[in-house]
Design an enzyme around this catalytic site. Structure first.
Site, mmCIF file in Angstrom:
data_model
loop_
_atom_site.group_PDB
_atom_site.id
_atom_site.type_symbol
_atom_site.label_atom_id
_atom_site.label_comp_id
_atom_site.label_asym_id
_atom_site.label_seq_id
_atom_site.Cartn_x
_atom_site.Cartn_y
_atom_site.Cartn_z
ATOM 1 N N HIS A 150 2.565 25.415 -7.087
ATOM 2 C CA HIS A 150 1.496 24.423 -7.177
ATOM 3 C C HIS A 150 1.880 23.261 -8.070
ATOM 4 C CE1 HIS A 150 -0.842 27.106 -4.804
ATOM 5 N NE2 HIS A 150 -1.909 26.308 -4.863
ATOM 6 N N ARG A 196 0.837 -1.211 0.000
ATOM 7 C CA ARG A 196 0.000 0.000 0.000
ATOM 8 C C ARG A 196 0.870 1.258 0.000
ATOM 9 N NH1 ARG A 196 -4.602 0.586 4.509
ATOM 10 N NH2 ARG A 196 -2.778 0.948 5.832
ATOM 11 N N ARG A 244 7.910 27.015 -3.004
ATOM 12 C CA ARG A 244 6.469 26.732 -2.992
ATOM 13 C C ARG A 244 5.814 27.059 -4.341
ATOM 14 N NH1 ARG A 244 1.533 28.804 -2.331
ATOM 15 N NH2 ARG A 244 0.043 27.701 -1.010
ATOM 16 N N LEU A 259 -10.516 4.023 1.816
ATOM 17 C CA LEU A 259 -9.166 3.477 1.874
ATOM 18 C C LEU A 259 -9.273 1.950 1.911
ATOM 19 C CD1 LEU A 259 -6.119 4.352 2.264
ATOM 20 C CD2 LEU A 259 -6.446 3.555 4.597
ATOM 21 N N LYS A 302 -3.489 6.890 0.852
ATOM 22 C CA LYS A 302 -3.279 7.108 2.291
ATOM 23 C C LYS A 302 -2.453 8.381 2.471
ATOM 24 C CE LYS A 302 -2.545 4.413 6.489
ATOM 25 N NZ LYS A 302 -3.755 4.894 7.139
HETATM 26 N N1 PMP Z 1 -10.052 4.064 6.356
HETATM 27 C C1 PMP Z 1 -9.372 5.161 6.757
HETATM 28 C C2 PMP Z 1 -9.842 6.511 6.316
HETATM 29 C C3 PMP Z 1 -8.248 5.030 7.590
HETATM 30 O O1 PMP Z 1 -7.554 6.107 7.971
HETATM 31 C C4 PMP Z 1 -7.862 3.734 8.030
HETATM 32 C C5 PMP Z 1 -6.696 3.576 8.957
HETATM 33 N N2 PMP Z 1 -5.500 3.646 8.271
HETATM 34 C C6 PMP Z 1 -8.594 2.627 7.584
HETATM 35 C C7 PMP Z 1 -9.685 2.825 6.745
HETATM 36 C C8 PMP Z 1 -8.214 1.225 7.981
HETATM 37 O O2 PMP Z 1 -7.002 0.831 7.409
HETATM 38 P P1 PMP Z 1 -6.091 -0.305 8.071
HETATM 39 O O3 PMP Z 1 -6.979 -1.478 8.338
HETATM 40 O O4 PMP Z 1 -5.072 -0.593 7.024
HETATM 41 O O5 PMP Z 1 -5.517 0.270 9.331
#
Ligand code: PMP
Length: 283
Positions: free
Chosen positions: A102, A51, A100, A203, A147
């Site tokens: 964009h 990831r 800085r 995520l 992430k």
């Molecule tokens: N969704 C979001 C928005 C998060 O921040 C997290 C935590 N990282 C998760 C889901 C769960 O992810 P994980 O199981 O990999 O911790």
């Protein structure tokens, strides 16, 4: 004295200094990972590395050190004498310091890499008794699959839940329940396990992925489909998943008591299997 990792070195955390031109500081232009240490091993570190690489690729941050994450994480556990307890490792990469603008700076700009570790105490009360969660409009962007460290919508939403005595804020977008501010969410409706499909709206949690595998192994009927907010009355059970909460039962969703207000049987079964896997790896 806490030892942290910073741009290739393990140094006292207090000695780290970061440029005010760092794009992480100026634009939240960076990504992160959090992995969990269970007294003798990291849980599914391979998925965290995968990831991490995906997040870097999606933001076009040129850092080729993602494969170092496991060894850096292990070193942080050892240097901070966390080996025999539960711990978390935080890992962040930003696009680095540049004038800085964009547009992205030159691809040669050196990314800023930071990691630290701390002892972690699980929230056993929540794991046992379940939690109440808030429901709120999803005010985040449309790349929730990355992430990214740009977490302001997550933190302001969670703060509201926190101030109201709730343990998570669950988001709703266009009438569909997406995920939490820092967790994924699962529902049991009519004996079937539901969770939002992988998409740019959520995520792809590593705990989510492992819970889906466990549920499949248990022969549970699964639908990776978003649940409509207006179907809450049909939800018998719910639970959130993330690296620190593992599988935490939800007993109240936006003021609606779920089932009989106690962690449900499918939730407990999945939790037990999850715990059993951790115990088996510990040996
Ligand atoms: N969704 C979001 C928005 C998060 O921040 C997290 C935590 N990282 C998760 C889901 C769960 O992810 P994980 O199981 O990999 O911790």
């Amino acid at each position: 004295m806490e030892t942290a990792y910073f741009n290739g070195k393990f140094i006292p955390k207090d000695e780290i200094s970061i440029s005010p031109d760092d794009r992480g500081f100026l634009f939240a232009d960076g990504i992160y990972e959090v992995a969990r240490w269970y007294e003798s091993f990291f849980y599914d570190m391979t998925s965290h590395v995968t990831r991490l690489k995906r997040s870097l690729r999606e933001l076009r941050i040129n850092w080729d050190g993602a494969d170092l994450f496991p060894s850096i994480a292990n070193d942080l556990i050892r240097l901070n004498k966390l080996g025999s307890q539960q711990a978390m490792v935080y890992f962040q990469v930003t696009r680095g310091a540049a004038v800085r603008t964009h547009y992205f700076p030159s691809p040669e700009t050196t990314p800023t890499v930071y990691a630290n570790a701390w002892g972690f105490v699980p929230d056993n009360q929540s794991l046992e008794s379940g939690i109440k969660v808030m429901l709120k409009e999803d005010i985040r962007w449309s790349r929730c699959d990355i992430k990214s460290i740009a977490l302001l919508p997550n933190t302001i939403s969670f703060q509201e839940a926190f101030e109201n005595g709730m343990k998570e804020c669950i988001f709703v977008r266009n009438g569909l329940i997406t995920e939490g501010s820092h967790s994924n969410i699962f529902f049991v409706i009519d004996g079937t396990l539901f969770t939002h499909p992988e998409s740019n709206q959520v995520l792809s949690g590593i705990t989510r992925k492992n819970v889906l595998r466990i549920a499949q192994e248990l022969g549970i009927k699964i639908r990776e489909e978003a649940v409509q907010e207006n179907r809450i009355r049909f939800i018998r059970e719910a639970f959130i998943t993330n690296t620190s909460a593992e599988v935490t039962p939800v007993i109240d969703l936006g003021g609606n008591t779920l089932g009989d207000g106690l962690p449900g049987p499918m939730t407990r079964l999945i939790r037990e299997k999850f715990d059993a896997e951790i115990k088996a790896i510990k040996g």
